[in-house]
Design an enzyme around this catalytic site. Structure first.
Site, PDB file in Angstrom:
ATOM      1  N   HIS A 253      47.386  48.298  35.461  1.00  0.00           N
ATOM      2  CA  HIS A 253      47.773  48.186  36.928  1.00  0.00           C
ATOM      3  C   HIS A 253      48.864  47.580  36.952  1.00  0.00           C
ATOM      4  O   HIS A 253      49.702  46.970  35.672  1.00  0.00           O
ATOM      5  CB  HIS A 253      46.816  47.697  37.869  1.00  0.00           C
ATOM      6  CG  HIS A 253      46.621  46.029  37.187  1.00  0.00           C
ATOM      7  ND1 HIS A 253      45.635  45.617  36.324  1.00  0.00           N
ATOM      8  CD2 HIS A 253      47.248  44.828  37.664  1.00  0.00           C
ATOM      9  CE1 HIS A 253      45.739  44.292  36.124  1.00  0.00           C
ATOM     10  NE2 HIS A 253      46.713  43.838  36.833  1.00  0.00           N
TER      11      HIS A 253
ATOM     12  N   HIS B 258      40.988  46.375  40.528  1.00  0.00           N
ATOM     13  CA  HIS B 258      42.303  46.815  41.144  1.00  0.00           C
ATOM     14  C   HIS B 258      43.115  47.696  40.474  1.00  0.00           C
ATOM     15  O   HIS B 258      43.138  47.458  39.094  1.00  0.00           O
ATOM     16  CB  HIS B 258      43.143  45.521  41.597  1.00  0.00           C
ATOM     17  CG  HIS B 258      43.838  44.671  40.778  1.00  0.00           C
ATOM     18  ND1 HIS B 258      43.141  44.335  39.754  1.00  0.00           N
ATOM     19  CD2 HIS B 258      45.023  44.018  40.747  1.00  0.00           C
ATOM     20  CE1 HIS B 258      44.040  43.334  39.007  1.00  0.00           C
ATOM     21  NE2 HIS B 258      44.954  43.407  39.541  1.00  0.00           N
TER      22      HIS B 258
ATOM     23  N   HIS C 112      54.670  42.147  37.387  1.00  0.00           N
ATOM     24  CA  HIS C 112      54.138  42.255  36.003  1.00  0.00           C
ATOM     25  C   HIS C 112      53.571  43.701  36.031  1.00  0.00           C
ATOM     26  O   HIS C 112      52.981  44.264  37.092  1.00  0.00           O
ATOM     27  CB  HIS C 112      53.087  41.373  35.681  1.00  0.00           C
ATOM     28  CG  HIS C 112      51.956  41.246  36.266  1.00  0.00           C
ATOM     29  ND1 HIS C 112      51.398  40.598  37.347  1.00  0.00           N
ATOM     30  CD2 HIS C 112      50.563  41.986  35.965  1.00  0.00           C
ATOM     31  CE1 HIS C 112      50.209  40.890  37.848  1.00  0.00           C
ATOM     32  NE2 HIS C 112      49.396  41.656  37.137  1.00  0.00           N
TER      33      HIS C 112
ATOM     34  N   HIS D 154      41.326  34.417  36.376  1.00  0.00           N
ATOM     35  CA  HIS D 154      41.517  34.695  37.907  1.00  0.00           C
ATOM     36  C   HIS D 154      40.440  34.594  38.527  1.00  0.00           C
ATOM     37  O   HIS D 154      39.356  34.868  38.024  1.00  0.00           O
ATOM     38  CB  HIS D 154      42.171  36.045  37.820  1.00  0.00           C
ATOM     39  CG  HIS D 154      43.520  36.348  37.627  1.00  0.00           C
ATOM     40  ND1 HIS D 154      44.569  35.364  37.998  1.00  0.00           N
ATOM     41  CD2 HIS D 154      44.206  37.327  37.159  1.00  0.00           C
ATOM     42  CE1 HIS D 154      45.807  35.916  37.546  1.00  0.00           C
ATOM     43  NE2 HIS D 154      45.525  37.186  37.008  1.00  0.00           N
TER      44      HIS D 154
ATOM     45  N   TYR E 102      49.314  35.788  30.682  1.00  0.00           N
ATOM     46  CA  TYR E 102      50.649  36.165  31.172  1.00  0.00           C
ATOM     47  C   TYR E 102      51.767  35.780  30.208  1.00  0.00           C
ATOM     48  O   TYR E 102      51.599  34.603  29.802  1.00  0.00           O
ATOM     49  CB  TYR E 102      51.047  35.661  32.551  1.00  0.00           C
ATOM     50  CG  TYR E 102      50.134  36.240  33.607  1.00  0.00           C
ATOM     51  CD1 TYR E 102      50.510  37.442  34.101  1.00  0.00           C
ATOM     52  CD2 TYR E 102      48.915  35.530  34.056  1.00  0.00           C
ATOM     53  CE1 TYR E 102      50.014  38.204  35.362  1.00  0.00           C
ATOM     54  CE2 TYR E 102      48.370  36.539  35.240  1.00  0.00           C
ATOM     55  CZ  TYR E 102      48.638  37.641  35.833  1.00  0.00           C
ATOM     56  OH  TYR E 102      48.064  38.175  36.880  1.00  0.00           O
TER      57      TYR E 102
ATOM     58  N   GLU F 146      50.796  41.443  31.320  1.00  0.00           N
ATOM     59  CA  GLU F 146      49.601  40.685  31.413  1.00  0.00           C
ATOM     60  C   GLU F 146      49.002  41.427  30.181  1.00  0.00           C
ATOM     61  O   GLU F 146      48.973  42.730  30.357  1.00  0.00           O
ATOM     62  CB  GLU F 146      49.143  40.549  32.764  1.00  0.00           C
ATOM     63  CG  GLU F 146      47.730  40.071  32.852  1.00  0.00           C
ATOM     64  CD  GLU F 146      47.063  40.144  34.049  1.00  0.00           C
ATOM     65  OE1 GLU F 146      46.087  39.521  34.282  1.00  0.00           O
ATOM     66  OE2 GLU F 146      47.284  41.355  34.705  1.00  0.00           O
TER      67      GLU F 146
END
Length: 309
Positions: A155, A202, A217, A248, A257, A267
């Site tokens: 993503h 996501h 990112h 997270h 990161y 990431e």
């Protein structure tokens, strides 16, 4: 499977300042496979377990950032229908013939409300992951999985204005689910939004920023916590600048990161929520930003919200 619209993030084209340094970072350190260099000097990479020809394109220039991102759709008819819906939304669409973007079929391209250039395509040259389709086994030959052991591009997170229009575009036109959001107060304005078009936590995220077209990112998935630890060790070995190694609250992934030599943020992650059509949206509030962003340290580095390319 039920997915018949937009399938997944298939490509990011990232601007880098020094191609030799960038190739070492994305190739040797991250372990992506270099597939080709085109006539304009752009270099194409794929992760070992991706089946299409490439997912990451690097272009050398004098300013870091994101040139474009592209999602693969189910078929050509889907591409035609999405063009109609995007234009009905009020966004101008450009048609691009097959072959203009190497190894790719025809595309449509346009700018999303946050200012970035987005592409949709249905076809890209299939190269496989070296295992074949009959009795493939589970492991490729030695040296195919290498570097940070990245499984694939997952993503991206981009920044810009016009969050309300962005939410409408991805919800109403692209039919993504709004999986999670960060708001300034209960029932308040959206600061960050996280959309899924699959069973993943996501497939794209957006953040509010006064300047359009900003790149936060690109994210790459790993297969295990063991691979996550190994990737972190490798970053230490090669002196790759790490911004945060944590977990997270939003999406629930274990993350690291870090930055490429041009200052673009990358990431790697493993784990995270699995989504289904009946999964409820999760809402986080700014008074719990530490828990939402980094649930172990509860610390958000100034660079994380302050640095983009």
């Amino acid at each position: 499977m039920a997915m018949r619209g937009i399938l997944r993030l298939g490509e990011v084209q990232i601007r880098v300042l020094d191609m030799a340094e960038a190739k070492q970072h994305y190739g040797k350190y991250m372990g992506l496979h270099e597939m080709m260099t085109d006539a304009e000097g752009r270099v194409y990479f794929k992760a070992w377990n991706e089946k299409d020809h490439h997912s990451v394109v690097l272009r050398e220039t004098d300013r870091a950032g994101l040139d474009h991102f592209a999602y693969k759709v189910f078929d050509d008819a889907t591409l035609t229908e999405l063009q109609r819906k995007i234009e009905a939304f009020g966004i101008e669409v450009e048609n691009v013939a097959a072959g203009v973007y190497p190894k790719s079929g025809r595309r449509i391209k346009f700018r999303v409300p946050t200012g970035q250039e987005m592409h949709l395509y249905a076809e890209k040259e299939y190269v496989g992951n070296s295992l074949g389709e009959t009795n493939p086994g589970t492991l490729p030959d030695e040296g195919v999985i290498r570097g940070m052991r990245i499984d694939g591009l997952d993503h991206l997170f981009i920044l810009g204005p016009n969050m309300v229009d962005t939410v409408r575009l991805f919800s109403e036109v692209f039919e993504f689910d709004l999986a999670e959001e960060l708001v300034d107060e209960p029932g308040g304005n959206q600061i960050l939004t996280f959309f899924s078009c699959s069973s993943r936590a996501h497939d794209i995220a957006f953040g509010m920023h006064p300047e359009p077209g900003r790149f936060h990112h690109a994210s790459f998935r790993l297969n295990s916590t063991e691979d996550h630890v190994y990737a972190g060790d490798l970053m230490g070995k090669y002196g790759v600048p790490i911004e945060q190694n944590d977990r997270h609250g939003i999406t629930g992934v274990k993350t690291i990161y870090f930055f490429d030599p041009s200052g673009n943020r990358n990431e790697i992650f493993t784990g995270g929520h699995t989504r289904y059509p009946d999964t409820p949206k999760l809402t986080w509030t700014m008074d719990h930003l530490g828990l939402a962003a980094f649930a172990q340290s509860l610390h958000v580095p100034e660079t994380f919200l302050g640095v983009s390319t």
